[in-house]
Design a protein around this motif. Structure first.
Motif, PDB file in Angstrom:
ATOM      1  N   LEU A  50       0.927  -1.521   0.180  1.00  0.00           N
ATOM      2  CA  LEU A  50       0.357  -0.222   0.124  1.00  0.00           C
ATOM      3  C   LEU A  50       1.094   1.411   0.161  1.00  0.00           C
ATOM      4  CD1 LEU A  50      -2.897  -1.144   2.534  1.00  0.00           C
ATOM      5  CD2 LEU A  50      -2.859  -0.925   0.183  1.00  0.00           C
ATOM      6  N   LEU A  51       1.857   1.094   1.253  1.00  0.00           N
ATOM      7  CA  LEU A  51       2.519   2.261   0.596  1.00  0.00           C
ATOM      8  C   LEU A  51       3.734   2.567  -0.441  1.00  0.00           C
ATOM      9  CD1 LEU A  51       4.204   1.532   4.260  1.00  0.00           C
ATOM     10  CD2 LEU A  51       2.416   3.448   3.855  1.00  0.00           C
ATOM     11  N   ALA A  52       3.715   1.290  -0.955  1.00  0.00           N
ATOM     12  CA  ALA A  52       3.805   1.499  -2.309  1.00  0.00           C
ATOM     13  C   ALA A  52       3.331   2.120  -3.467  1.00  0.00           C
ATOM     14  CB  ALA A  52       5.155   0.146  -2.503  1.00  0.00           C
ATOM     15  N   GLY A  53       1.831   2.050  -3.274  1.00  0.00           N
ATOM     16  CA  GLY A  53       1.284   2.422  -4.490  1.00  0.00           C
ATOM     17  C   GLY A  53       0.912   1.075  -5.016  1.00  0.00           C
ATOM     18  N   LEU A  54       1.622  -0.149  -5.194  1.00  0.00           N
ATOM     19  CA  LEU A  54       1.155  -1.087  -5.427  1.00  0.00           C
ATOM     20  C   LEU A  54       0.586  -2.199  -5.552  1.00  0.00           C
ATOM     21  CD1 LEU A  54       5.332  -2.530  -4.954  1.00  0.00           C
ATOM     22  CD2 LEU A  54       3.434  -1.606  -7.244  1.00  0.00           C
ATOM     23  N   GLU A  55      -1.136  -1.493  -3.940  1.00  0.00           N
ATOM     24  CA  GLU A  55      -1.831  -2.363  -3.873  1.00  0.00           C
ATOM     25  C   GLU A  55      -3.038  -0.913  -3.609  1.00  0.00           C
ATOM     26  OE1 GLU A  55      -4.933  -4.403  -4.136  1.00  0.00           O
ATOM     27  OE2 GLU A  55      -2.980  -5.820  -3.869  1.00  0.00           O
ATOM     28  N   GLN A  68      -1.282  12.761  -1.848  1.00  0.00           N
ATOM     29  CA  GLN A  68      -1.958  11.875  -0.996  1.00  0.00           C
ATOM     30  C   GLN A  68      -2.789  10.647  -2.264  1.00  0.00           C
ATOM     31  OE1 GLN A  68      -4.054  13.054   1.465  1.00  0.00           O
ATOM     32  NE2 GLN A  68      -5.423  10.514   1.216  1.00  0.00           N
ATOM     33  N   ILE A  69      -1.690   9.416  -2.055  1.00  0.00           N
ATOM     34  CA  ILE A  69      -1.752   8.651  -3.160  1.00  0.00           C
ATOM     35  C   ILE A  69      -2.746   7.946  -2.778  1.00  0.00           C
ATOM     36  CG2 ILE A  69       0.819   8.802  -3.022  1.00  0.00           C
ATOM     37  CD1 ILE A  69       0.637   5.825  -1.453  1.00  0.00           C
ATOM     38  N   SER A  70      -3.722   7.828  -2.055  1.00  0.00           N
ATOM     39  CA  SER A  70      -5.223   7.390  -2.044  1.00  0.00           C
ATOM     40  C   SER A  70      -5.989   7.810  -3.290  1.00  0.00           C
ATOM     41  CB  SER A  70      -5.916   7.869  -0.769  1.00  0.00           C
ATOM     42  OG  SER A  70      -5.190   7.399   0.091  1.00  0.00           O
ATOM     43  N   GLY A  71      -5.878   7.186  -4.005  1.00  0.00           N
ATOM     44  CA  GLY A  71      -7.011   7.100  -5.095  1.00  0.00           C
ATOM     45  C   GLY A  71      -6.423   7.942  -6.907  1.00  0.00           C
ATOM     46  N   LEU A  79       4.413   7.282 -12.022  1.00  0.00           N
ATOM     47  CA  LEU A  79       5.447   8.292 -11.973  1.00  0.00           C
ATOM     48  C   LEU A  79       5.644   8.539  -9.905  1.00  0.00           C
ATOM     49  CD1 LEU A  79       3.299  10.267 -14.182  1.00  0.00           C
ATOM     50  CD2 LEU A  79       5.288   9.654 -14.660  1.00  0.00           C
ATOM     51  N   PHE A  80       4.906   8.423  -9.434  1.00  0.00           N
ATOM     52  CA  PHE A  80       5.609   8.968  -7.471  1.00  0.00           C
ATOM     53  C   PHE A  80       6.320   8.014  -7.160  1.00  0.00           C
ATOM     54  CE2 PHE A  80       4.404   8.044  -3.199  1.00  0.00           C
ATOM     55  CZ  PHE A  80       4.758   9.403  -2.765  1.00  0.00           C
ATOM     56  N   ARG A  81       6.274   6.174  -7.755  1.00  0.00           N
ATOM     57  CA  ARG A  81       7.072   5.801  -7.191  1.00  0.00           C
ATOM     58  C   ARG A  81       8.671   6.049  -7.406  1.00  0.00           C
ATOM     59  NH1 ARG A  81       3.095   1.480  -7.388  1.00  0.00           N
ATOM     60  NH2 ARG A  81       3.620   1.583  -9.828  1.00  0.00           N
TER      61      ARG A  81
END
Length: 225
Positions: A50-55, A68-71, A79-81
């Motif tokens: 979740l923290l990595a934006g992989l889930e 805010q990476i949620s959503g 790009l964020f990663r």
């Protein structure tokens, strides 16, 4: 650096919906080192994903590095990663058809970084592999492959460094060297570190130790001053 508010993760299964994470609240300041421990199935790796934006979280809010990476869309998360997150996996996840140099240079190229191969070569030299630039993963030992993975994670100078059992596939002596290298490189780039481990002694090297069970953080211990 990290702020989670009532984060939950539910996944479907043949038996119905399964609660993986249950109302996680967490704040981690920039530059902190955090050890994450708990039994298998407690939710450690899911939290890291979740923290990595992989889930994607089922509910709740996740902020990383003031974003805010949620959503976020998949493209925005990618790009964020590239800009902010370095990840070291237990199984290395190197591209087998690419040399050590190419494996480290690829994320730099994708991020549009100037001189990606020069930076990749410098990162590999930093982990003691300046003489192995043209070798493929199959030509490297497990410890060397993990050092390539470390160089790849550190080369973009990430704000957040995530490590999921980075010594799990290594012998004790090689694992100890990898951990020393991990902490030294983290300090050099000033990254916040979240380290998943089953080793309580290793977790105690961090500023904080978070213990998880049944999808919840059940304790948060800070290193005594």
């Amino acid at each position: 650096m990290i702020e989670l508010s009532q984060v939950a993760l539910k996944l479907g299964s043949a038996a119905g919906e399964v609660n993986i994470l249950n109302g996680i609240d967490l704040k981690v300041t920039a530059g902190e080192t955090v050890g994450l421990v708990g039994p298998s199935g407690s939710g450690k790796t899911s939290l890291m994903l979740l923290l990595a934006g992989l889930e994607s979280a089922t509910s709740g809010q996740i902020r990383i590095a003031d974003a805010q990476i949620s959503g976020m869309s998949e493209d925005a998360l990618a790009l964020f990663r590239r800009r902010h997150v370095g990840i070291v996996f237990q199984s290395f996840h190197l591209i087998p058809t690419m040399t050590a140099l190419e494996n480290v240079a690829v994320p730099l190229e994708l991020a549009g970084t100037a001189n990606p191969f020069d930076l990749a070569e410098a990162a590999l030299a930093e982990v003691g592999l300046g003489h192995r630039l043209s070798h493929y993963p199959s030509q490297l030992s497990g410890g060397e492959q993990q050092r390539v993975a470390l160089a790849r994670a550190i080369a973009p100078r990430p704000k957040l460094l995530l490590a999921d059992e980075p010594t799990g596939n290594l012998d004790i002596e090689t694992g100890s060297r990898i951990i020393e290298l991990l902490f030294r490189l983290r300090e050099q780039v000033g990254a916040t570190l979240l380290l998943i481990t089953h080793d309580p002694a290793l977790a105690r090297r961090c500023d904080r130790t978070l213990r998880m069970a049944d999808g919840r953080i059940i304790s948060d211990e800070r290193l005594a001053a």
